[in-house]
Design a protein around this motif. Structure first.
Motif, PDB file in Angstrom:
ATOM      1  N   LEU A  75     -43.520   2.797  -2.150  1.00  0.00           N
ATOM      2  CA  LEU A  75     -44.890   2.361  -1.920  1.00  0.00           C
ATOM      3  C   LEU A  75     -44.946   0.864  -1.705  1.00  0.00           C
ATOM      4  CD1 LEU A  75     -48.147   3.549  -3.227  1.00  0.00           C
ATOM      5  CD2 LEU A  75     -47.563   1.262  -4.042  1.00  0.00           C
ATOM      6  N   LEU A  76     -45.601   0.436  -0.616  1.00  0.00           N
ATOM      7  CA  LEU A  76     -45.781  -0.975  -0.312  1.00  0.00           C
ATOM      8  C   LEU A  76     -46.867  -1.573  -1.189  1.00  0.00           C
ATOM      9  CD1 LEU A  76     -45.873  -1.113   3.606  1.00  0.00           C
ATOM     10  CD2 LEU A  76     -44.118  -2.146   2.165  1.00  0.00           C
ATOM     11  N   GLY A 100     -45.988   5.119   1.090  1.00  0.00           N
ATOM     12  CA  GLY A 100     -47.214   4.842   0.361  1.00  0.00           C
ATOM     13  C   GLY A 100     -47.650   3.405   0.518  1.00  0.00           C
ATOM     14  N   VAL A 101     -48.919   3.163   0.214  1.00  0.00           N
ATOM     15  CA  VAL A 101     -49.468   1.811   0.235  1.00  0.00           C
ATOM     16  C   VAL A 101     -50.526   1.730  -0.850  1.00  0.00           C
ATOM     17  CG1 VAL A 101     -51.330   2.267   1.899  1.00  0.00           C
ATOM     18  CG2 VAL A 101     -50.321  -0.031   1.754  1.00  0.00           C
ATOM     19  N   SER A 102     -50.670   0.559  -1.432  1.00  0.00           N
ATOM     20  CA  SER A 102     -51.614   0.403  -2.533  1.00  0.00           C
ATOM     21  C   SER A 102     -52.983  -0.032  -2.036  1.00  0.00           C
ATOM     22  CB  SER A 102     -51.091  -0.627  -3.544  1.00  0.00           C
ATOM     23  OG  SER A 102     -50.987  -1.904  -2.939  1.00  0.00           O
ATOM     24  N   SER A 103     -53.994   0.469  -2.731  1.00  0.00           N
ATOM     25  CA  SER A 103     -55.344  -0.093  -2.624  1.00  0.00           C
ATOM     26  C   SER A 103     -55.489  -1.065  -3.775  1.00  0.00           C
ATOM     27  CB  SER A 103     -56.400   1.012  -2.731  1.00  0.00           C
ATOM     28  OG  SER A 103     -57.688   0.452  -2.937  1.00  0.00           O
ATOM     29  N   LYS A 104     -55.876  -2.283  -3.461  1.00  0.00           N
ATOM     30  CA  LYS A 104     -55.989  -3.327  -4.478  1.00  0.00           C
ATOM     31  C   LYS A 104     -57.115  -4.249  -4.059  1.00  0.00           C
ATOM     32  CE  LYS A 104     -52.156  -4.887  -7.246  1.00  0.00           C
ATOM     33  NZ  LYS A 104     -50.739  -5.248  -7.192  1.00  0.00           N
ATOM     34  N   GLY A 105     -58.061  -4.493  -4.961  1.00  0.00           N
ATOM     35  CA  GLY A 105     -59.210  -5.307  -4.591  1.00  0.00           C
ATOM     36  C   GLY A 105     -58.832  -6.664  -4.049  1.00  0.00           C
ATOM     37  N   PHE A 133     -49.406   8.414   1.643  1.00  0.00           N
ATOM     38  CA  PHE A 133     -50.379   8.447   0.561  1.00  0.00           C
ATOM     39  C   PHE A 133     -50.795   7.041   0.185  1.00  0.00           C
ATOM     40  CE2 PHE A 133     -46.278   7.855  -1.355  1.00  0.00           C
ATOM     41  CZ  PHE A 133     -46.498   7.063  -2.476  1.00  0.00           C
ATOM     42  N   MET A 134     -51.862   6.967  -0.571  1.00  0.00           N
ATOM     43  CA  MET A 134     -52.365   5.692  -1.087  1.00  0.00           C
ATOM     44  C   MET A 134     -52.457   5.787  -2.599  1.00  0.00           C
ATOM     45  SD  MET A 134     -55.900   3.689  -0.122  1.00  0.00           S
ATOM     46  CE  MET A 134     -55.107   2.671   1.143  1.00  0.00           C
ATOM     47  N   SER A 135     -52.193   4.681  -3.256  1.00  0.00           N
ATOM     48  CA  SER A 135     -52.352   4.602  -4.711  1.00  0.00           C
ATOM     49  C   SER A 135     -53.374   3.526  -5.038  1.00  0.00           C
ATOM     50  CB  SER A 135     -51.022   4.264  -5.387  1.00  0.00           C
ATOM     51  OG  SER A 135     -50.713   2.894  -5.194  1.00  0.00           O
ATOM     52  N   ALA A 136     -53.895   3.570  -6.252  1.00  0.00           N
ATOM     53  CA  ALA A 136     -54.808   2.530  -6.738  1.00  0.00           C
ATOM     54  C   ALA A 136     -54.060   1.688  -7.758  1.00  0.00           C
ATOM     55  CB  ALA A 136     -56.048   3.159  -7.364  1.00  0.00           C
TER      56      ALA A 136
END
Length: 481
Positions: free
Chosen positions: A320-321, A341-346, A375-378
């Motif tokens: 995951l990036l 994967g890639v992260s969702s980050k504010g 996929f995406m992660s938080a």
């Protein structure tokens, strides 16, 4: 307006942007990668926005200015890192207040390339440069939601932000934005993925003087976590030994748990990463439950993330990036090199997160093998109680992410140094999200879950505002680390 965007998206004009900072002192040291965090400034943004026929409204956002994450280059101090984030905020505010009316998304898209080049010329990393827009865009969205009297998720479902085809994401050209956004729906709760730092105690049932959990077993006993994130340090042998000890503690305290691993760019080269993966494949506690490992987050330095050898790594879980996700095209490029994967980050931007979430759905329509699915992660950058954690939770829920890393509530006691009146205002407005039994308001996690129903009110996920008069000028931020 971007092609295929909703014709009902209002044009907004930024009248003023105000910044303030507050020092946050951690109750426990947090070690991630090569840094141990004990104190950090939190920036607050207040934007006054003209929303045309909908009137003028103020919007808010907040985010920690964490050193040694946006920029890990040697030779720069923590104060230098924070100063770069300050410059990015000031540059974004200057650009936005000079701009002509545009939809909220077009405001972001219109200035993205120029601000990226401006940051690069000033010696900022892509992540540091993007921080300015990432925080300011949230404040603009909050003002838009307040002016139109809708919650954040409704603003996206109706595409009041104006997302559509853009040259910044040509791979999504023709995507049915209005139809896709209309199907997004927030959940009533999210699973909290607890971060296990490299200094965290794994044994005993210890608490601090305020009765807050310190050791991992105490955390699980208090909050009931079922998802975890385990920090790595970059030494395969040491990390595998630490991981074995962590899994032993988790098997006892939280049977059936799931976890991710976070390398924070600490694996210097492919040889070290290959050694880690080989060790993971033979680690008895993981071999007994291989599906417990969800993904491996950013083990390689961002500049080494496109190594052609990644395709043949054979990692025991998808990669995951996170830190390497510095630009809008980073995820498509990373996908071609083996990242899934890639992260969702504010702190990386809400529009980047929405674009990347749409990419996952687009790519998965034609995925031929489960290993090709994206996929995406938080993920969390120690989001603090109040604006930061609430807006981050609302975005994760909108994007359909069922669990999210949460660590700010563990390393900082509640709202930290925020005025008591501000703390009580947020607690009163969000009775499901905070609890005050036995002390000041703190994030409420029960059975591993966070209830977020109260975030679905007009505005971007908050029914109370910070006390702006209690904040220091943004220029003081570098001195608060």
């Amino acid at each position: 307006m971007t092609a295929s965007a909703s014709p009902s998206a209002p044009a907004v004009r930024i009248l003023a942007v105000d910044f303030g900072v507050r020092a946050m002192t951690l109750r426990l040291p947090f070690k991630f990668g090569a840094v141990t965090l004990t104190r950090c400034p939190q920036v607050f943004v207040r934007a006054t926005v003209d929303c045309g026929a909908q009137g003028t409204a103020q919007g808010w956002a907040a985010e920690l200015m964490v050193p040694r994450w946006f920029d890990k280059r040697p030779g720069l101090s923590q104060a230098d890192n924070v100063r770069h984030l300050q410059l990015a905020l000031e540059a974004a505010a200057a650009a936005y207040t000079r701009g002509a009316p545009a939809t909220a998304f077009d405001l972001f898209a219109r200035h993205y390339e120029a601000l990226t080049m401006q940051g690069e010329a000033a010696g900022l990393t892509a992540l540091a440069t993007g921080f300015g827009q990432a925080v300011l865009d949230r404040a603009v969205l909050d003002a838009l939601c307040r002016a139109t009297k809708v919650p954040m998720h409704v603003a996206f479902q109706r595409n009041l932000v104006g997302i559509g085809d853009t040259p910044l994401a040509d791979d999504l050209r023709g995507w049915n934005w209005n139809g896709w956004l209309a199907r997004l729906a927030p959940a009533a709760h999210l699973e909290a993925r607890h971060t296990i730092g490299m200094l965290d105690a794994l044994e005993g049932d210890t608490e601090d003087a305020a009765g807050l959990p310190v050791s991992l077993p105490a955390v699980v006993r208090r909050h009931g976590h079922r998802y975890f994130k385990i920090k790595l340090g970059g030494d395969p042998a040491a990390d595998l030994a630490r991981l074995d000890a962590v899994l032993e503690a988790l098997d006892a305290a939280a049977p059936g748990h799931r976890f991710s691993l976070d390398g924070n760019e600490q694996y210097a080269d492919m040889a070290a990463l290959q050694a880690l993966c080989a060790g993971l494949r033979t680690l008895p506690r993981l071999a007994a439950r291989p599906d417990a490992l969800l993904y491996i987050e950013q083990p390689l330095p961002r500049e080494a993330s496109l190594d052609s050898a990644l395709a043949g790594l054979g990692a025991p879980a998808p990669l995951l990036l996170d830190e390497a996700d510095g630009t809008l095209d980073a995820f498509p490029i990373g996908r071609a090199h083996g990242w899934r994967g890639v992260s969702s980050k504010g702190c990386k931007g809400l529009y980047k997160a929405v674009l990347n979430r749409a990419r996952c759905d687009q790519w998965n329509l034609t995925a031929r093998d489960p290993s090709d699915r994206c996929f995406m992660s938080a993920e969390d950058l120690t989001c603090q109680a109040g604006l930061a954690v609430q807006q981050d939770l609302a975005l994760a829920s909108l994007l359909g992410l069922v669990h999210c890393e949460r660590n700010g509530h563990h390393y900082v006691d509640g709202f930290g140094d925020a005025p008591a009146a501000e703390q009580q205002a947020f607690a009163a407005a969000h009775g499901d999200l905070y609890e005050s039994a036995g002390g000041p308001p703190r994030l409420a996690i029960h059975g591993g879950r966070i209830a977020i129903g109260s975030l679905a009110q007009p505005g971007f996920a908050h029914g109370a505002d910070p006390d702006f008069n209690s904040l220091q000028p943004l220029s003081q931020a570098p001195a608060l680390v």
